[in-house]
Design a protein around this motif. Structure first.
Motif, mmCIF file in Angstrom:
data_model
loop_
_atom_site.group_PDB
_atom_site.id
_atom_site.type_symbol
_atom_site.label_atom_id
_atom_site.label_comp_id
_atom_site.label_asym_id
_atom_site.label_seq_id
_atom_site.Cartn_x
_atom_site.Cartn_y
_atom_site.Cartn_z
ATOM 1 N N ASP A 81 -23.892 -34.255 -27.681
ATOM 2 C CA ASP A 81 -23.317 -33.409 -28.721
ATOM 3 C C ASP A 81 -23.363 -31.949 -28.278
ATOM 4 O OD1 ASP A 81 -22.771 -31.877 -31.023
ATOM 5 O OD2 ASP A 81 -23.752 -33.311 -32.351
ATOM 6 N N VAL A 82 -22.241 -31.451 -27.812
ATOM 7 C CA VAL A 82 -22.140 -30.079 -27.309
ATOM 8 C C VAL A 82 -22.535 -29.069 -28.383
ATOM 9 C CG1 VAL A 82 -20.519 -28.317 -26.463
ATOM 10 C CG2 VAL A 82 -20.413 -30.657 -25.571
ATOM 11 N N ASP A 83 -22.049 -29.262 -29.594
ATOM 12 C CA ASP A 83 -22.322 -28.308 -30.666
ATOM 13 C C ASP A 83 -23.804 -28.286 -31.037
ATOM 14 O OD1 ASP A 83 -19.515 -27.242 -31.644
ATOM 15 O OD2 ASP A 83 -19.288 -29.364 -31.166
ATOM 16 N N ALA A 84 -24.477 -29.426 -30.965
ATOM 17 C CA ALA A 84 -25.909 -29.479 -31.258
ATOM 18 C C ALA A 84 -26.706 -28.713 -30.196
ATOM 19 C CB ALA A 84 -26.386 -30.923 -31.347
ATOM 20 N N VAL A 85 -26.331 -28.844 -28.933
ATOM 21 C CA VAL A 85 -27.018 -28.106 -27.867
ATOM 22 C C VAL A 85 -26.750 -26.610 -28.028
ATOM 23 C CG1 VAL A 85 -27.255 -27.770 -25.376
ATOM 24 C CG2 VAL A 85 -26.954 -30.072 -26.296
ATOM 25 N N TYR A 86 -25.523 -26.259 -28.382
ATOM 26 C CA TYR A 86 -25.182 -24.855 -28.629
ATOM 27 C C TYR A 86 -26.055 -24.291 -29.761
ATOM 28 C CZ TYR A 86 -22.365 -20.721 -29.718
ATOM 29 O OH TYR A 86 -21.943 -19.435 -29.947
ATOM 30 N N SER A 87 -26.187 -25.030 -30.842
ATOM 31 C CA SER A 87 -27.025 -24.593 -31.969
ATOM 32 C C SER A 87 -28.478 -24.446 -31.542
ATOM 33 C CB SER A 87 -26.921 -25.584 -33.128
ATOM 34 O OG SER A 87 -25.635 -25.543 -33.689
ATOM 35 N N LYS A 88 -28.956 -25.378 -30.715
ATOM 36 C CA LYS A 88 -30.325 -25.317 -30.207
ATOM 37 C C LYS A 88 -30.515 -24.059 -29.361
ATOM 38 C CE LYS A 88 -32.848 -28.971 -29.191
ATOM 39 N NZ LYS A 88 -33.562 -30.090 -28.593
ATOM 40 N N ALA A 89 -29.518 -23.733 -28.532
ATOM 41 C CA ALA A 89 -29.594 -22.524 -27.702
ATOM 42 C C ALA A 89 -29.653 -21.274 -28.579
ATOM 43 C CB ALA A 89 -28.398 -22.459 -26.751
ATOM 44 N N LEU A 90 -28.804 -21.209 -29.597
ATOM 45 C CA LEU A 90 -28.806 -20.054 -30.497
ATOM 46 C C LEU A 90 -30.132 -19.931 -31.238
ATOM 47 C CD1 LEU A 90 -25.227 -20.182 -32.080
ATOM 48 C CD2 LEU A 90 -26.053 -18.680 -30.235
ATOM 49 N N SER A 91 -30.651 -21.050 -31.735
ATOM 50 C CA SER A 91 -31.903 -20.988 -32.497
ATOM 51 C C SER A 91 -33.094 -20.629 -31.607
ATOM 52 C CB SER A 91 -32.151 -22.268 -33.280
ATOM 53 O OG SER A 91 -32.267 -23.369 -32.434
ATOM 54 N N THR B 177 -18.471 -19.888 -26.682
ATOM 55 C CA THR B 177 -18.739 -20.792 -27.796
ATOM 56 C C THR B 177 -18.155 -22.156 -27.437
ATOM 57 O OG1 THR B 177 -16.704 -20.125 -28.894
ATOM 58 C CG2 THR B 177 -18.713 -18.939 -29.513
ATOM 59 N N PRO B 178 -18.605 -23.230 -28.072
ATOM 60 C CA PRO B 178 -18.028 -24.539 -27.762
ATOM 61 C C PRO B 178 -16.523 -24.550 -28.018
ATOM 62 C CG PRO B 178 -20.040 -24.807 -29.010
ATOM 63 C CD PRO B 178 -19.707 -23.340 -29.040
ATOM 64 N N ARG B 179 -15.812 -25.154 -27.074
ATOM 65 C CA ARG B 179 -14.360 -25.284 -27.234
ATOM 66 C C ARG B 179 -13.881 -26.509 -26.487
ATOM 67 N NH1 ARG B 179 -10.316 -23.823 -24.004
ATOM 68 N NH2 ARG B 179 -10.702 -23.108 -21.914
#
Length: 120
Positions: free
Chosen positions: A73-83, A91-93
């Motif tokens: 899940d790309v968006d979940a990893v992105y959220s983890k990176a931000l948090s 951003t994910p695309r």
């Protein structure tokens, strides 16, 4: 002879504790060797490995390419990176070549891409 796979990639770091903390914050949790106080650390990544090797501060490198990690899940990893307080460069695309992805640079300047083939 056929090349079958990549077993591992090794990245240099000037600060092992910082590098290990960075990768652990992204979910790289399986460390079969090394750790924050070691000169060499191995993370298990699927069937392969991501290694970190401590190098002296006077050893410098410049842009060399990027590592692409396929994730569920790309968006979940992105959220983890931000948090974790990290600042991804994109951003994910959804890309025209058929993957959803984003890029993030580690503390030592190594570019990482987290991707998932579209439709999976």
């Amino acid at each position: 002879m056929t090349i079958e796979s990549i077993s591992a990639i090794t990245l240099a770091t000037h600060d092992m504790a910082r590098a290990v903390a960075f990768y652990r914050a992204l979910g790289f949790d399986d460390i079969p060797y090394g750790g924050a106080d070691a000169a060499f650390t191995t993370f298990r990544v699927g069937a392969g490995y991501l290694n970190l090797i401590a190098t002296p501060r006077d050893k410098q490198w410049s842009w060399w390419g990027r590592i692409i990690f396929h994730v569920a899940d790309v968006d979940a990893v992105y959220s983890k990176a931000l948090s974790a307080g990290f600042s991804p460069s994109t951003t994910p695309r959804d890309a025209e070549w058929g993957e959803r992805y984003f890029h993030l640079t580690d503390p030592d300047g190594h570019e990482l891409s987290f991707a998932r083939p579209l439709g999976k």
